[in-house]
Design an enzyme around this catalytic site. Structure first.
Site, PDB file in Angstrom:
ATOM      1  N   GLY A  15      11.011  -4.928  32.053  1.00 50.61           N
ATOM      2  CA  GLY A  15      10.761  -4.512  30.828  1.00 50.61           C
ATOM      3  C   GLY A  15      11.488  -4.140  29.994  1.00 50.61           C
ATOM      4  NE  ARG A  94       2.418 -16.910  38.916  1.00 53.99           N
ATOM      5  CZ  ARG A  94       1.907 -16.914  39.740  1.00 53.99           C
ATOM      6  NH1 ARG A  94       1.551 -16.585  40.527  1.00 53.99           N
ATOM      7  NH2 ARG A  94       1.533 -18.120  39.857  1.00 53.99           N
ATOM      8  CG  HIS A 112      18.333 -15.257  38.867  1.00 57.87           C
ATOM      9  ND1 HIS A 112      17.448 -14.811  39.260  1.00 57.87           N
ATOM     10  CD2 HIS A 112      19.529 -15.426  39.146  1.00 57.87           C
ATOM     11  CE1 HIS A 112      17.794 -14.953  40.706  1.00 57.87           C
ATOM     12  NE2 HIS A 112      18.872 -15.104  40.560  1.00 57.87           N
TER      13      HIS A 112
HETATM   14  C1  GAR Z   1      16.413  -7.944  35.701  1.00 54.50           C
HETATM   15  O1  GAR Z   1      17.171  -7.905  36.204  1.00 54.50           O
HETATM   16  C2  GAR Z   1      16.050  -9.615  35.966  1.00 54.50           C
HETATM   17  O2  GAR Z   1      17.489 -10.544  35.654  1.00 54.50           O
HETATM   18  C3  GAR Z   1      15.519 -10.058  36.966  1.00 54.50           C
HETATM   19  O3  GAR Z   1      14.394  -9.070  36.879  1.00 54.50           O
HETATM   20  C4  GAR Z   1      14.576  -7.769  36.719  1.00 54.50           C
HETATM   21  C5  GAR Z   1      13.412  -7.343  35.439  1.00 54.50           C
HETATM   22  O4  GAR Z   1      14.099  -6.295  34.326  1.00 54.50           O
HETATM   23  N1  GAR Z   1      14.956 -10.924  37.178  1.00 54.50           N
HETATM   24  C6  GAR Z   1      14.807 -12.293  38.174  1.00 54.50           C
HETATM   25  O5  GAR Z   1      14.974 -11.552  39.046  1.00 54.50           O
HETATM   26  C7  GAR Z   1      14.674 -13.187  37.903  1.00 54.50           C
HETATM   27  N2  GAR Z   1      14.367 -14.762  38.815  1.00 54.50           N
HETATM   28  P1  GAR Z   1      13.222  -6.058  33.467  1.00 54.50           P
HETATM   29  O6  GAR Z   1      11.899  -6.219  33.451  1.00 54.50           O
HETATM   30  O7  GAR Z   1      13.455  -4.944  33.308  1.00 54.50           O
HETATM   31  O8  GAR Z   1      13.890  -6.449  32.090  1.00 54.50           O
END
Ligand code: GAR
Length: 209
Positions: A15, A94, A112
């Site tokens: 998060g 998801r 992303h």
């Molecule tokens: C982030 O790097 C986001 O860009 C990625 O997950 C991470 C979550 O970190 N999202 C994806 O890969 C979506 N396909 P966070 O929970 O610390 O924000």
């Protein structure tokens, strides 16, 4: 003055993007309220921050539902209980069904960690290192039924260094995510970001896109 906008943020884990958005909304005094943080995992670390901040939060655990469609329907009911103007996916891991995505058409964003259309899916930093790209980064996009795809709102480039590991690269990209994602959300909240027939419009007097 424009009415306060409601934002619902979806998370699955740490998060940190959610936190950056909450903090930007507070410090920049957005005309918006984070109405709820919703996680598909009970153990999502980000829920603790929501709790500390007194932000309403909920869990809709995908394991509790027999099908993707049943989960998405339950998630949609929970989200809509908070009457969002904007749904923000922030590390929400998801794949969503088409009816869910269509329900939020034009008012759901994702970030992303790659320069889309390069490296959709998981382990984007490993994919970037394996491909030997010199430029990597992150993309904010409107969500469509295509995984990690959809009309691009903004991108940020992060150079790949010869010494980079998956972790070091991920860390530098994440720092940039925390800048570009709140900025894009603010554009939306201020009515400067929209999508029409799949084309993104950004009405800001700047070349920072
Ligand atoms: C982030 O790097 C986001 O860009 C990625 O997950 C991470 C979550 O970190 N999202 C994806 O890969 C979506 N396909 P966070 O929970 O610390 O924000």
């Amino acid at each position: 003055m424009r009415a306060m906008r409601n934002i619902v943020i979806l998370i699955s884990g740490r998060g940190s993007n959610m936190r950056a958005i909450v903090q930007a909304a507070q410090t920049e005094r957005w005309p918006a309220k984070i109405s709820a943080i919703i996680s598909n995992r009970r153990d999502a670390e980000g829920l603790r921050y929501a709790e500390e901040q007194g932000i309403p939060h909920a869990v809709v655990a995908n394991g509790d539902y027999p099908t993707r469609a049943a989960f998405d329907a339950a998630l949609q009911r929970t989200i809509d209980g908070f009457a969002p103007d904007l749904v923000v996916m922030a590390g929400f891991m998801r794949i969503l069904t088409a009816p869910f995505v269509e329900h939020y058409a034009g008012r759901i964003l994702n970030i992303h960690p790659s320069l889309l259309p390069n490296f959709p899916g998981m382990a984007t930093h490993r994919q970037a290192l394996a491909a030997g790209v010199r430029m990597h980064g992150a993309t904010v996009h409107f969500v469509t039924a295509d995984l990690d795809h959809g009309p691009i709102v903004t991108q940020v480039e992060v150079p790949v260094l010869p010494t980079d590991t998956e972790q070091s690269l991920a860390q530098r990209v994440l720092i940039q995510e925390h800048i570009v994602y709140p900025r894009a959300i603010r554009w939306f909240i201020e009515g400067k970001l929209s999508i029409e027939d799949g084309h993104v419009h950004i009405a800001v007097e700047t070349n920072v896109r």
